[in-house]
Design a protein around this motif. Sequence first.
Motif: not given
Lengths: 136, 136
Positions: A42, A75-76, A94, B133-134
């Motif tokens: 993160f 990837i977020g 993230s 997370s998206k």
Amino acid sequence: MKQTRRKFIASASLLAVASAASANIFLEMEPIKKKQISHHVFFWLKNPDSKEDLKKLVEGVQTLSKIETIREFHIGVPASTEKRPVVDASFSVSELLFFDDVEGQNIYQEHPVHQKFVENYSHLWERVIVYDSKEI
Amino acid sequence: MKQTRRKFIASASLLAVASAASANIFLEMEPIKKKQISHHVFFWLKNPDSKEDLKKLVEGVQTLSKIETIREFHIGVPASTEKRPVVDASFSVSELLFFDDVEGQNIYQEHPVHQKFVENYSHLWERVIVYDSKEI
């Protein structure tokens, strides 16, 4: 006889299709002991409101996907789930990776592509937390 | 005629196998926009050295896997990766889930199985952090 032979060939072809299809199904199944390590990073940006810095960091994280030992790559950004007290939605980006084993993760850490990423993009973030989990 | 019919049935069966097998392959392929939400929960046990409490919590987390909107389910403990300052390896158990969308995650949160889990197991942990997370 010719007719029978043609039917035999047709049946054999179907059998081949069925076998090939079955083989693919087995390839799709994850062998046990694969993807055992998750590596979740993160990042908190120095300028959390800068869309430009966010874009740059995402581009940077994307360069990491080339590293060979990565089995799955995500990837977020924070999801718009309910804001409960236990949910930390303050991070900017993230990065969630899966490796087969700790050795795969070590190779990733020491990989020139990863080192270049830290060199070129670490000025963008003020904080990083990493959680490495082993599947049980 | 009987022979031919039998062959036809045999061919038709193979076709059915082939079709079923192909259908499975397509089911295995992830459609775009699926598995968009990751939900990563880290638990710190009140008694971090209790193997019994760890076992109980893992059993509790495992009950959650029944919830229908979960697309992927992982339970972990800290991996034996290098102890760098950015790595937080102090948690006891991690639970990593994927959902198709925020709605899937909401259904999970409100599900009786999840509520029962909190009711029966929350006395075991002293701290929880959740990161949602998206995928981008």
